[in-house]
Design a protein around this motif. Structure first.
Motif, PDB file in Angstrom:
ATOM      1  N   ASP A 360       0.770  -1.343   0.040  1.00 45.13           N
ATOM      2  CA  ASP A 360      -0.213  -0.013   0.170  1.00 45.13           C
ATOM      3  C   ASP A 360       0.793   1.072   0.208  1.00 45.13           C
ATOM      4  OD1 ASP A 360      -2.414   1.561   0.073  1.00 45.13           O
ATOM      5  OD2 ASP A 360      -2.332   1.530   2.331  1.00 45.13           O
ATOM      6  N   ALA A 361       1.995   0.884   0.883  1.00 48.75           N
ATOM      7  CA  ALA A 361       2.928   2.553   0.702  1.00 48.75           C
ATOM      8  C   ALA A 361       3.449   2.533  -0.666  1.00 48.75           C
ATOM      9  CB  ALA A 361       3.861   2.030   1.666  1.00 48.75           C
ATOM     10  N   VAL A 362       3.875   1.754  -1.215  1.00 53.89           N
ATOM     11  CA  VAL A 362       4.532   1.800  -2.364  1.00 53.89           C
ATOM     12  C   VAL A 362       3.504   1.925  -3.710  1.00 53.89           C
ATOM     13  CG1 VAL A 362       5.880   0.488  -4.338  1.00 53.89           C
ATOM     14  CG2 VAL A 362       6.398   0.142  -1.989  1.00 53.89           C
ATOM     15  N   VAL A 363       2.505   1.333  -3.544  1.00 43.82           N
ATOM     16  CA  VAL A 363       1.492   1.623  -4.747  1.00 43.82           C
ATOM     17  C   VAL A 363       0.904   3.089  -4.444  1.00 43.82           C
ATOM     18  CG1 VAL A 363      -0.731   0.745  -5.657  1.00 43.82           C
ATOM     19  CG2 VAL A 363       1.189  -0.838  -4.937  1.00 43.82           C
ATOM     20  N   ASN A 364       0.494   3.574  -3.316  1.00 47.54           N
ATOM     21  CA  ASN A 364      -0.269   4.580  -2.951  1.00 47.54           C
ATOM     22  C   ASN A 364       0.388   5.627  -2.189  1.00 47.54           C
ATOM     23  OD1 ASN A 364      -2.761   3.289  -4.324  1.00 47.54           O
ATOM     24  ND2 ASN A 364      -2.769   1.863  -2.432  1.00 47.54           N
ATOM     25  N   ASN A 365       1.448   5.526  -2.026  1.00 46.75           N
ATOM     26  CA  ASN A 365       2.301   6.494  -1.513  1.00 46.75           C
ATOM     27  C   ASN A 365       1.665   6.626  -0.090  1.00 46.75           C
ATOM     28  OD1 ASN A 365       4.606   8.139  -1.486  1.00 46.75           O
ATOM     29  ND2 ASN A 365       3.300   9.980  -2.243  1.00 46.75           N
ATOM     30  N   ASN A 366       1.154   5.725   0.488  1.00 48.26           N
ATOM     31  CA  ASN A 366       0.605   5.867   2.006  1.00 48.26           C
ATOM     32  C   ASN A 366       1.856   5.713   2.815  1.00 48.26           C
ATOM     33  OD1 ASN A 366      -2.019   6.363   2.120  1.00 48.26           O
ATOM     34  ND2 ASN A 366      -2.485   4.416   1.584  1.00 48.26           N
ATOM     35  N   ALA A 367       2.597   6.735   2.992  1.00 47.29           N
ATOM     36  CA  ALA A 367       3.949   6.462   3.651  1.00 47.29           C
ATOM     37  C   ALA A 367       3.737   5.952   5.171  1.00 47.29           C
ATOM     38  CB  ALA A 367       4.797   7.789   3.649  1.00 47.29           C
ATOM     39  N   GLN A 368       4.736   4.717   5.521  1.00 49.30           N
ATOM     40  CA  GLN A 368       4.691   4.109   6.691  1.00 49.30           C
ATOM     41  C   GLN A 368       5.852   3.780   6.942  1.00 49.30           C
ATOM     42  OE1 GLN A 368       1.046   1.665   6.987  1.00 49.30           O
ATOM     43  NE2 GLN A 368       1.881   0.673   8.685  1.00 49.30           N
ATOM     44  N   ARG A 369       6.382   3.397   8.331  1.00 47.43           N
ATOM     45  CA  ARG A 369       7.590   2.934   8.911  1.00 47.43           C
ATOM     46  C   ARG A 369       7.474   1.458   8.966  1.00 47.43           C
ATOM     47  NH1 ARG A 369      10.057   2.956  14.873  1.00 47.43           N
ATOM     48  NH2 ARG A 369      12.085   3.868  14.299  1.00 47.43           N
ATOM     49  N   PHE A 370       8.431   0.790   8.474  1.00 48.17           N
ATOM     50  CA  PHE A 370       8.536  -0.586   8.688  1.00 48.17           C
ATOM     51  C   PHE A 370       9.942  -0.993   9.192  1.00 48.17           C
ATOM     52  CE2 PHE A 370       5.520   0.254   5.239  1.00 48.17           C
ATOM     53  CZ  PHE A 370       4.380  -0.355   5.428  1.00 48.17           C
ATOM     54  N   VAL A 371       9.897  -2.164   9.512  1.00 48.83           N
ATOM     55  CA  VAL A 371      11.376  -2.853   9.664  1.00 48.83           C
ATOM     56  C   VAL A 371      11.535  -3.723   8.695  1.00 48.83           C
ATOM     57  CG1 VAL A 371      12.691  -4.022  11.272  1.00 48.83           C
ATOM     58  CG2 VAL A 371      11.271  -2.187  12.090  1.00 48.83           C
ATOM     59  N   ILE A 372      12.563  -3.580   7.965  1.00 51.15           N
ATOM     60  CA  ILE A 372      12.588  -4.261   6.561  1.00 51.15           C
ATOM     61  C   ILE A 372      14.099  -4.832   6.342  1.00 51.15           C
ATOM     62  CG2 ILE A 372      10.622  -3.626   5.290  1.00 51.15           C
ATOM     63  CD1 ILE A 372      12.282  -1.579   3.871  1.00 51.15           C
ATOM     64  N   ASN A 373      14.263  -5.830   5.730  1.00 52.08           N
ATOM     65  CA  ASN A 373      15.372  -6.652   5.281  1.00 52.08           C
ATOM     66  C   ASN A 373      15.851  -6.139   3.795  1.00 52.08           C
ATOM     67  OD1 ASN A 373      16.273  -8.888   7.431  1.00 52.08           O
ATOM     68  ND2 ASN A 373      13.932  -8.668   7.140  1.00 52.08           N
ATOM     69  N   ILE A 374      16.973  -5.243   4.031  1.00 50.13           N
ATOM     70  CA  ILE A 374      17.670  -4.737   2.372  1.00 50.13           C
ATOM     71  C   ILE A 374      18.840  -4.521   2.537  1.00 50.13           C
ATOM     72  CG2 ILE A 374      15.654  -3.417   2.001  1.00 50.13           C
ATOM     73  CD1 ILE A 374      16.931  -1.012   3.363  1.00 50.13           C
ATOM     74  N   PRO A 375      19.565  -4.671   1.363  1.00 48.93           N
ATOM     75  CA  PRO A 375      20.975  -4.576   1.536  1.00 48.93           C
ATOM     76  C   PRO A 375      21.535  -3.319   2.194  1.00 48.93           C
ATOM     77  CG  PRO A 375      20.137  -4.964  -0.986  1.00 48.93           C
ATOM     78  CD  PRO A 375      18.897  -4.414   0.026  1.00 48.93           C
ATOM     79  N   ASN A 376      22.785  -3.704   2.929  1.00 50.69           N
ATOM     80  CA  ASN A 376      23.363  -2.637   3.622  1.00 50.69           C
ATOM     81  C   ASN A 376      23.905  -1.601   2.549  1.00 50.69           C
ATOM     82  OD1 ASN A 376      24.180  -1.088   6.102  1.00 50.69           O
ATOM     83  ND2 ASN A 376      26.083  -2.149   5.951  1.00 50.69           N
ATOM     84  N   LYS A 377      23.867  -0.298   3.090  1.00 51.58           N
ATOM     85  CA  LYS A 377      24.523   0.747   2.213  1.00 51.58           C
ATOM     86  C   LYS A 377      24.864   1.678   3.237  1.00 51.58           C
ATOM     87  CE  LYS A 377      23.072   3.189  -1.948  1.00 51.58           C
ATOM     88  NZ  LYS A 377      21.967   3.812  -2.581  1.00 51.58           N
ATOM     89  N   GLY A 378      25.775   1.311   4.089  1.00 54.35           N
ATOM     90  CA  GLY A 378      26.350   2.252   4.926  1.00 54.35           C
ATOM     91  C   GLY A 378      25.501   2.349   6.258  1.00 54.35           C
ATOM     92  N   TYR A 379      24.480   1.817   6.500  1.00 57.57           N
ATOM     93  CA  TYR A 379      23.561   2.219   7.355  1.00 57.57           C
ATOM     94  C   TYR A 379      24.061   1.667   8.686  1.00 57.57           C
ATOM     95  CZ  TYR A 379      20.172   1.850   3.208  1.00 57.57           C
ATOM     96  OH  TYR A 379      19.779   1.968   2.023  1.00 57.57           O
ATOM     97  N   LEU A 380      24.557   0.362   8.645  1.00 52.43           N
ATOM     98  CA  LEU A 380      25.308  -0.144   9.810  1.00 52.43           C
ATOM     99  C   LEU A 380      26.805  -0.138   9.079  1.00 52.43           C
ATOM    100  CD1 LEU A 380      22.524  -1.942  10.207  1.00 52.43           C
ATOM    101  CD2 LEU A 380      24.147  -3.144  11.713  1.00 52.43           C
ATOM    102  N   SER A 381      27.552   1.007   9.446  1.00 54.82           N
ATOM    103  CA  SER A 381      28.791   1.187   9.013  1.00 54.82           C
ATOM    104  C   SER A 381      29.758  -0.137   9.427  1.00 54.82           C
ATOM    105  CB  SER A 381      29.680   2.628   9.641  1.00 54.82           C
ATOM    106  OG  SER A 381      29.461   2.280  10.993  1.00 54.82           O
ATOM    107  N   GLN A 382      29.519  -0.753  10.350  1.00 52.47           N
ATOM    108  CA  GLN A 382      30.513  -1.947  10.768  1.00 52.47           C
ATOM    109  C   GLN A 382      30.189  -3.194  10.114  1.00 52.47           C
ATOM    110  OE1 GLN A 382      28.040  -0.789  13.268  1.00 52.47           O
ATOM    111  NE2 GLN A 382      29.133  -0.576  15.004  1.00 52.47           N
ATOM    112  N   ILE A 383      29.195  -3.107   9.083  1.00 50.24           N
ATOM    113  CA  ILE A 383      28.661  -4.445   8.422  1.00 50.24           C
ATOM    114  C   ILE A 383      29.172  -4.048   6.898  1.00 50.24           C
ATOM    115  CG2 ILE A 383      26.892  -5.916   7.636  1.00 50.24           C
ATOM    116  CD1 ILE A 383      27.877  -6.313  10.737  1.00 50.24           C
TER     117      ILE A 383
END
Ligand SMILES: NC(=O)c1ccc[n+]([C@@H]2O[C@H](COP(=O)([O-])OP(=O)(O)OC[C@H]3O[C@@H](n4cnc5c(N)ncnc54)[C@H](O)[C@@H]3O)[C@@H](O)[C@H]2O)c1
Ligand SMILES: NC(=O)c1ccc[n+]([C@@H]2O[C@H](COP(=O)([O-])OP(=O)(O)OC[C@H]3O[C@@H](n4cnc5c(N)ncnc54)[C@H](O)[C@@H]3O)[C@@H](O)[C@H]2O)c1
Lengths: 482, 482
Positions: A360-383
């Motif tokens: 729904d968030a992606v399709v309708n721009n109903n922005a929401q907070r999620f906890v998701i599994n995605i490739p690290n991109k500096g979010y955890l600098s030690q990983i």
């Protein structure tokens, strides 16, 4: 975006089927969409399809459900693919576990230090992991722009594997972070006034931020521990968020482990059932003991039986509580099922699973907070970048926007928990991606339960010799690559 | 640069004392320099000082030797500090090892997966590691611009620890890469026509490049294995470069492990003496079995006895072979000692240790290739920057210039060997730098020899209770930081 097509693979899943149907039917933004239910188990598929079509009608929602046993058919024109399939099912897990136990591996060889969740197989689970890759590759051909919402376990190994073997947009989903709510509830706080973050890998997340009205929430946790820890008793085998094991991990690592992370400890709490009981509570010894896991399987059976019963009685109203009491004698409905039924019989309550709100968030721009599994991109600098991490993110039409992780995880969590856990993933992927059986043996040589080289070789060979593992045998004997 | 001052800490070292004296006296570029011999063992110190002053005179070299039992005195005005000290000596290692064995840890708790070298203690070696830090901090005060040549073990943990606790320029030294020469010799090749590189961590290096006249040298290794492996027999317990263990590691990892790396395997070859014999050869079962290590200790004893004998007979000519035959009946001189004596009695032969040629390269711009332990700076892209790596480098007046590592190490070596080995270092440092005893216990909980939490706690407590471990006890009970 116009109405979309959502494909649910393994739609018969005991855990997910009705929750996803529930959320789909109650998300108005997805009106007009087509939901393709796909499963190889026709009986389960028909039952879920039957309920879905009745449910949507009762709710007066605008949604079409199709069903198929053909992956290719389901993927055609899909915009979102939710994978909840478990190849081989629970019976395979138990079979492989029994072989492990026969060779001295309590709870099976896939139960490993920092990876103890009983349906999270990473070594003997070739058919499942291979299915993930096949699915992603098929998507590359049939629906290359679709999102893959990876829910089937192992989510950590699976999402990394899919990423390394395909170009499909994959996101891993888990509900483990709701452990935060359990803490908030136990502490008697108002979740709206809590500022929290969790971060790590799937089943390996830590409460890096926790404040209440701007004050340090960890002080409240400490107070709870001091006053209430000794009286703690689990309500179910999964009620572990404030178990002695969780608190001991907090004491050692300096942060609270959240959700399934509590189950993924080292052997300290897990050498045997007695110890599990001490650390994860009586009478079950947590979700992953022989007792706790049987309890879980019984619950799942109850759900599939309920689906069977409801789907073969077309006259029953799904939105009516009485329909459920017909086959569940009132007094005996377990607490967790009561909650599920309450949600399912309500006109608007959602399950809490993130998949449909995410879409729904992606399709309708109903922005929401999620906890998701995605490739690290500096979010955890030690990983290392590229490794899939579980992080809080705002999701909208333009995709995910990961929050600044603040404060970062401490060195102890990173070096003693996350990187060792990451290595397990790397080892499992190195084995399967290169068809390298000796890596499986070597992983076991580093397992505290292995006392000789022969023990490790023999258990692997016996698992490989299972009839359903013919593809695995073939893969590893020919050293095939993925 | 003018003549320099070189300080040798632990100058009584059985392994290093005479080799360093040998090289110093034969390096003309260091003429006029002052060498400060420092040791807390006065008897050893006097003996080495006696030999050094006689040796320099016999050779007609221009070098002054001073001796002191005071660290501060030795460091004054030092340009180079060579640390070969072993606090507690071999007797402490054996004491701690015996306690480990009593609690079910074959070869002691410090003998770990990927770290099996018998004088490379990382857990129970508080006094040694603390000495490294104290020495570096003292250098910051007394000779802040001096180089610290770290030779005492554990070199990997030690150099990383020193780097993290001080600003001293530290370089780690080891002679393990000479394993390449052993391979070249066994293959009957001319070392001058070999193009080789090794890379990794100390005691964890791999032959990433090996070519002969431009051809793939690994083909020659494969041929050697096919034709000669079955007839292989070790000449000494340390003759392991082409042992079945080394070849099995090569088969598994895809690269040859070099030098002490062969000893640092997983438990596959090490569960017990019998297995060690199978993989590291009869009759010793390698250097780190109870038999092999005793052999080594006897050799060291022989050397200290030789030093005693020679130093108390001032009339003996050190450059004359006969002096040695006086106390070593000709027939019984072990092969390795013969070689040492041959070098020592020659007018110009060097020991092969890198320290003095390294100093010569820095001081006199006598550029030379070394294999040294220095902080990673993109040399191994798969390893975090800052972690100390062992790499080939050209050294001259302006410092080290690391070669491009080409080809890079394969993923299997990195993920299954180097990163797990790095974690052991990180864990040991996390424990000692935070005075966190529970980390020591947790490390053991992840050790295949631990079968219960109590076992891990008890062995740590007993080691802590040794009288010489009072500083360690104090450090960990007060959770002191380094
Ligand atoms: N991410 C999370 O939060 C989370 C939580 C719980 C469970 N899980 C995972 O979800 C998965 C499902 O769990 P479950 O207990 O519902 O299992 P289940 O066996 O009840 O359901 C799995 C479904 O997959 C179907 N299936 C098997 N092979 C298939 C194939 N080749 N193609 C299509 N469908 C196929 C089965 O017929 C079955 O209906 C498991 O991997 C489990 O570990 C994830
Ligand atoms: N890097 C390498 O290539 C390599 C090779 C072999 C050995 N080593 C290491 O070298 C070290 C010495 O080994 P060894 O077998 O010669 O040991 P050793 O016990 O014979 O020599 C160590 C010397 O250090 C002295 N010492 C102890 N405490 C001291 C202190 N506080 N201050 C000054 N001196 C002190 C001792 O009196 C002794 O003379 C060990 O750590 C060993 O592991 C390194």
């Amino acid at each position: 975006m116009a109405p979309v097509k959502i494909s649910i693979i393994g739609a018969g899943s005991a855990v997910f089927s009705m929750r996803l149907v529930n959320d789909l039917c109650k998300t108005s933004g997805l009106a007009g969409s087509l939901v393709s239910l796909m499963d190889i188990d026709e009986k389960r598929l028909n039952a879920v399809h039957n309920l879905a079509t009745r449910y949507v009608k009762e709710l007066g929602a605008d949604l079409r459900f199709e069903k198929t046993t053909q992956l290719e058919v389901s993927l055609r024109d899909a915009d979102f693919v939710i994978n909840t399939a478990m190849v081989g099912g629970h019976s395979y897990l138990e079979k492989a576990r029994r072989i492990g136990e026969k060779h001295g591996y309590y709870r099976g060889i896939d139960t490993q230090e920092l990876n103890m969740v009983s349906d999270y197989y990473t070594l003997s689970n070739f058919n499942q992991l291979k299915f993930f890759v096949d699915l992603a590759k098929l998507m590359e051909n049939i629906c290359p722009n679709a999102w893959l919402l990876q829910t089937a376990n192992p989510v950590f190994e699976g999402t990394n594997l899919i990423k390394r073997c395909s170009d499909i947009k994959v996101v891993g989903f888990c509900h483990g972070h709701y452990g935060v709510h359990e803490i908030v509830e136990a502490l008697g706080l108002d979740i709206k006034r809590v500022d929290w973050q969790v971060v790590g890998f799937n089943h390996a997340i830590w409460l890096n931020r926790f404040s209440y009205d701007g004050e340090n929430g960890y002080d409240l946790i400490d107070k709870w521990i001091e006053e209430n820890s000794k009286d703690w008793k689990p309500k179910t085998p999964f009620d572990l968020q404030l178990s002695p094991a969780a608190i001991d991990m907090y004491r050692f690592y300096g942060l609270m482990p959240i959700g399934d992370t509590v189950r993924n400890s080292t052997w300290k709490y897990n050498y045997d059932l007695q110890l599990k009981k001490k650390w994860y509570g009586e009478p079950w010894g947590g979700a992953d003991s022989e007792i706790g896991w049987q309890w879980y399987q019984e619950r799942l059976k109850m759900i599939t039986e309920a689906i069977d019963y409801l789907s073969s009685n077309n006259a029953l109203k799904l939105l009516s509580l009485e329909s459920y009491l017909k086959f569940l004698p009132k007094g005996s409905v377990p607490e967790e099922l009561k909650e599920e039924i309450k949600i399912f019989t309500s006109k608007d309550a959602l399950s809490g699973e993130q998949h449909i709100p995410f879409i729904d968030a992606v399709v309708n721009n109903n922005a929401q907070r999620f906890v998701i599994n995605i490739p690290n991109k500096g979010y955890l600098s030690q990983i290392p970048d590229g490794v899939v991490v579980e992080v809080p993110a705002l999701v909208n039409k333009s995709g995910w926007h990961v929050e600044k992780i603040d404060p970062p995880l401490n060195e102890k969590v990173v070096k003693m928990y996350l990187i060792p856990r990451m290595l397990r993933m790397e080892w499992a992927l190195e084995a399967i991606m290169n068809g390298d059986k000796e890596i499986l043996v070597e992983i076991l040589l580093r397992d505290v339960r292995t006392q000789s080289y022969e023990q490790a070789v023999e258990v692997i060979e016996e698992i490989l010799s299972l009839p359903e593992n013919e593809p695995m045998r073939n893969h590893y004997s020919k050293k095939k690559r993925l």
